[in-house]
Design a protein around this motif. Structure first.
Motif, PDB file in Angstrom:
ATOM      1  N   ILE A 259       0.972  -1.175  -0.014  1.00 58.58           N
ATOM      2  CA  ILE A 259      -0.031  -0.255  -0.148  1.00 58.58           C
ATOM      3  C   ILE A 259       0.831   1.270  -0.005  1.00 58.58           C
ATOM      4  O   ILE A 259       0.734   2.239  -0.674  1.00 58.58           O
ATOM      5  CB  ILE A 259      -1.076   0.208   1.223  1.00 58.58           C
ATOM      6  CG1 ILE A 259      -1.896  -0.948   1.167  1.00 58.58           C
ATOM      7  CG2 ILE A 259      -1.730   1.390   1.288  1.00 58.58           C
ATOM      8  CD1 ILE A 259      -2.923  -1.383   2.284  1.00 58.58           C
TER       9      ILE A 259
ATOM     10  N   ILE B  53      -4.377   2.517  -0.945  1.00 57.96           N
ATOM     11  CA  ILE B  53      -5.134   1.326  -0.870  1.00 57.96           C
ATOM     12  C   ILE B  53      -5.932   1.336  -2.361  1.00 57.96           C
ATOM     13  O   ILE B  53      -5.844   0.296  -2.841  1.00 57.96           O
ATOM     14  CB  ILE B  53      -6.434   1.187   0.158  1.00 57.96           C
ATOM     15  CG1 ILE B  53      -5.646   1.070   1.474  1.00 57.96           C
ATOM     16  CG2 ILE B  53      -7.388   0.215  -0.141  1.00 57.96           C
ATOM     17  CD1 ILE B  53      -6.643   1.134   2.772  1.00 57.96           C
TER      18      ILE B  53
ATOM     19  N   VAL C 232      -6.863  -7.467   1.332  1.00 56.26           N
ATOM     20  CA  VAL C 232      -6.403  -6.307   1.763  1.00 56.26           C
ATOM     21  C   VAL C 232      -6.146  -6.185   3.273  1.00 56.26           C
ATOM     22  O   VAL C 232      -7.140  -6.729   4.079  1.00 56.26           O
ATOM     23  CB  VAL C 232      -7.054  -5.282   1.116  1.00 56.26           C
ATOM     24  CG1 VAL C 232      -6.178  -3.735   1.774  1.00 56.26           C
ATOM     25  CG2 VAL C 232      -7.400  -5.086  -0.315  1.00 56.26           C
TER      26      VAL C 232
ATOM     27  N   VAL D 167      -5.636  -4.276   6.561  1.00 58.76           N
ATOM     28  CA  VAL D 167      -5.923  -3.013   7.150  1.00 58.76           C
ATOM     29  C   VAL D 167      -5.737  -3.118   8.533  1.00 58.76           C
ATOM     30  O   VAL D 167      -5.753  -3.936   9.364  1.00 58.76           O
ATOM     31  CB  VAL D 167      -7.388  -2.565   6.854  1.00 58.76           C
ATOM     32  CG1 VAL D 167      -7.749  -2.364   5.492  1.00 58.76           C
ATOM     33  CG2 VAL D 167      -8.509  -3.382   7.748  1.00 58.76           C
TER      34      VAL D 167
ATOM     35  N   GLN E 222      -8.933   2.649   7.356  1.00 58.70           N
ATOM     36  CA  GLN E 222      -8.520   1.783   6.353  1.00 58.70           C
ATOM     37  C   GLN E 222      -9.515   0.990   5.814  1.00 58.70           C
ATOM     38  O   GLN E 222      -9.739   0.508   4.474  1.00 58.70           O
ATOM     39  CB  GLN E 222      -7.058   1.047   6.368  1.00 58.70           C
ATOM     40  CG  GLN E 222      -6.005   2.000   6.754  1.00 58.70           C
ATOM     41  CD  GLN E 222      -4.788   1.350   7.108  1.00 58.70           C
ATOM     42  OE1 GLN E 222      -4.780   0.311   7.914  1.00 58.70           O
ATOM     43  NE2 GLN E 222      -3.652   1.718   6.363  1.00 58.70           N
TER      44      GLN E 222
ATOM     45  N   ALA F 247     -10.901   0.475   1.950  1.00 60.48           N
ATOM     46  CA  ALA F 247     -10.799  -0.930   1.122  1.00 60.48           C
ATOM     47  C   ALA F 247     -12.166  -1.426   0.730  1.00 60.48           C
ATOM     48  O   ALA F 247     -12.047  -1.932  -0.392  1.00 60.48           O
ATOM     49  CB  ALA F 247     -10.072  -1.987   2.023  1.00 60.48           C
TER      50      ALA F 247
END
Length: 275
Positions: free
Chosen positions: A165, A171, A190, A192, A197, A201
């Motif tokens: 990232i 992101i 992803v 986080v 975040q 995402a």
């Protein structure tokens, strides 16, 4: 996949001259009966590798399994009996026990987490934090302990972590570039660290989100925010003591790296039995 691992381990142990001790002390025609015994309670894994160690030294060695991989064993319980040429049994003993004890330790550690969260939907999964060259068998041991597997390698799926990232510039560009470069069957996850975040995402519809090192209350909130739109995975210093609370948050997966990189062995011995 198994034979090269066991063969390499045997070659490492035998060196240039073989088993000097057994060859000097044990008559070539001597046969023996031995028992693989659990010195402590746990979950068995790795019997195929143990058998290969004996059979690669001498195909006349037989192993009769009493407690299969995935079985719970009590302290002192017999796991398998090994019979055949005594020299071969003694020569392969340490290699067989190294594999069996190591994998049984991983299976036992996994089972402890699985038992701790029983009754919740969360699955226990391992990571890529494995011993180089032993990933396939260590991940097998996790399954023997009742767990499941995360990625086997970098080619299984896309996992966008904090460094990805940072280097990608955020992101959004990370997910967009990932989605444009892989086929429709490749999953995207992803990592986080915060709820902010996570919200960012989710706007780009990842298949899974890795909720890293979140306190339980924040984790519970995160699961509610996701609301089934992605698979939720909790990660970060999870132990049998902390796993139950994490499981109550409703996460789908609990990933634990130490299962494969730091689980203690299960103490297993090979004992000679007089005929």
């Amino acid at each position: 996949m198994l034979e090269p691992l066991v063969r390499a381990a045997l070659i490492e142990d035998l060196g240039r001259a073989g088993d000097l001790t057994s060859d000097a002390i044990v008559p070539k025609d001597r046969h023996a009966t031995t028992v693989l015994s659990a010195r402590q309670a746990g979950t068995v894994a790795g019997l195929d590798l143990a058998m290969l160690a004996f059979r690669l030294i001498d195909q006349n060695v037989d192993m009769n399994v009493h407690r299969a991989d995935g079985s719970q064993v009590a302290q002192g319980e017999s796991i398998a009996s090994v019979t055949g040429p005594a020299r071969a049994i003694l020569t392969a003993e340490r290699t067989a026990l190294n594999f069996l004890s190591h994998l049984s330790g991983i299976a036992t550690a996994t089972a402890s987490i699985v038992d701790a969260i029983r009754g919740h939907k969360a699955k226990v999964v391992c990571t890529r934090k494995t011993t180089p060259g032993l990933r396939a068998i260590e991940k097998y041991a996790v399954r023997a302990g009742g767990g499941s597997n995360h990625r086997f390698g970098l080619d299984d799926a896309i996992l966008i972590k904090d460094n990805h990232i940072a280097i990608a510039g955020g992101i959004r560009p990370a997910i967009e570039r990932a989605r444009s470069s892989v086929g429709h069957l490749v999953k995207i996850e992803v990592e986080v660290d915060t709820l902010a975040q996570l919200e960012e995402a989710l706007a780009f519809a990842p298949d899974a989100v890795l909720l890293d090192n979140m306190p339980v209350d924040e984790l519970r909130h995160a699961v509610a925010v996701v609301a089934g739109r992605a698979i939720t995975e909790a990660s970060g210093r999870i132990t049998p003591a902390t796993a139950p609370a994490i499981a109550t948050t409703g996460v789908d997966l609990i990933s634990i790296g130490w299962l494969t990189h730091s689980a203690p062995i299960l103490d297993i011995g090979l004992d000679y039995r007089e005929l």
